[in-house]
Design an enzyme around this catalytic site. Sequence first.
Site, PDB file in Angstrom:
ATOM      1  CG  ASP A  11      -1.363   0.796   1.473  1.00  0.00           C
ATOM      2  OD1 ASP A  11      -2.819   1.805   0.577  1.00  0.00           O
ATOM      3  OD2 ASP A  11      -1.494   2.001   2.701  1.00  0.00           O
ATOM      4  CG  ASP A  16      -1.701   8.449   1.927  1.00  0.00           C
ATOM      5  OD1 ASP A  16      -0.965   8.735   3.202  1.00  0.00           O
ATOM      6  OD2 ASP A  16      -2.707   9.892   1.876  1.00  0.00           O
ATOM      7  CE  LYS A  44      -4.822  -0.062  -1.825  1.00  0.00           C
ATOM      8  NZ  LYS A  44      -3.741  -0.117  -1.428  1.00  0.00           N
TER       9      LYS A  44
END
Lengths: 254, 254
Positions: free
Chosen positions: B10, B12, B181
């Site tokens: 991922d 952020d 996601k």
Amino acid sequence: MKQFTGYLLDLDGTMYRGTERIDAGKRLVDRLADAGIPYLFVTNNSSKTPEQIAEKLQEMEIKAEPSQVMTSAEACASYLKRKHGELNVYAIGEHGLLTALESEGHTRVSEKADAVVMGIDRQLTYEKLADACLQVRNGAKFVSTNADKAVPTERGMLPGNGSLTSVVHVSTGVEPLFIGKPEAIIMEEAMKRLGTDPSLTVMVGDNYETDIMAGMRAGIATLLVFSGFTRPEDRAWQVKRPDFTVTTLDDWSV
Amino acid sequence: MKQFTGYLLDLDGTMYRGTERIDAGKRLVDRLADAGIPYLFVTNNSSKTPEQIAEKLQEMEIKAEPSQVMTSAEACASYLKRKHGELNVYAIGEHGLLTALESEGHTRVSEKADAVVMGIDRQLTYEKLADACLQVRNGAKFVSTNADKAVPTERGMLPGNGSLTSVVHVSTGVEPLFIGKPEAIIMEEAMKRLGTDPSLTVMVGDNYETDIMAGMRAGIATLLVFSGFTRPEDRAWQVKRPDFTVTTLDDWSV
């Protein structure tokens, strides 16, 4: 049959279909006018002013003054005024909504709003939705003229105000307060305007899910006419029945 | 501990917070690069191209080539291509989505689309939503890059693509297929790109609801790092636990 002293009348599917008049609707209005029985056209439309809607009815020779039309925009503006006084409002909507808010003394602001009010806006942009979300997250009341999912047009079914409102609802997690049919609020605002006793007022419409449900929620009598959306063979209206059903409004005596 | 041969990472909250690098994230990437272990940054962002995202990472001295970035826009475009071939697509979105669709050989059309694809669009208008509704009602597949409800900005939380997508969903009644996601689809597309065995691939992220859920739904290992959104005291992750949790990625050996 009870003599009703006040009539709330739906428009599309009851008085006309698109641009075509439903003659039995016109004749009911004539009978009401002749008998001196107060009536009010009640519509979820928030984009037009009562003047514009009365004009359309007059062109069809249906007796209607602007004061005899209550739009969801007017119901929204008068409800907010009555509940909270004159507010600073961030509004997304068209001419009918903006005019209604101003008529009730509310002030349009671009920030620090007491309330965010949404009505259909064919000039909607991401920026308008962003500003609405920011103000709702900042604590502004969140009110929407109606939950209509789609609106019929010549091009097909286009997004209605209920679907536009969902952006702010989904993004902020704050539930909007809807004003228009099938909510009771527009009925209550209409009866305040009409000045009639709820126990002697009837809501007349062709759409069980909106017109009749609104009347039921407001605790008033309901008359379903099979001239529009709801069909006699539909199940929904047969489960919790309106007080009255007619095939045509010609079958209804005032 | 199992030796993973593929890493999905991922951005952020895992590699950076806004514009500030998370140093332990950079150090994990360095260890993966030194060990020659394939990795792919996986982001719900659909507005930017992989080149733009790799550039941001490179500016933070995090090792990233454009081919090592998979956006939800790319996952969407490659999924549609693999499932249905090259399509005529009506797209609402920004540069990243439009580029990704073209790269996979899809053709942008304004009518008679095989699929309507939605990604965040800060130039969104009512007309774009209207066209999307008409085409979905006309039978076009309805696909959305991600269900993010809100996006953090300097002004505050603004509408995310999930909230914009709700207009078409609510208006038409057709459920969108989400790609990003927490859906498994973006994981599956990422593993196809990475070429790694799912049983030896791990999804690394700070957000239980998106990153970890996506990994779980794809049936791969998951590593939750408490450097961002999900807090150690939160309940949700403790009910159905990730395979691994760490306070900082410095605690993770590759």
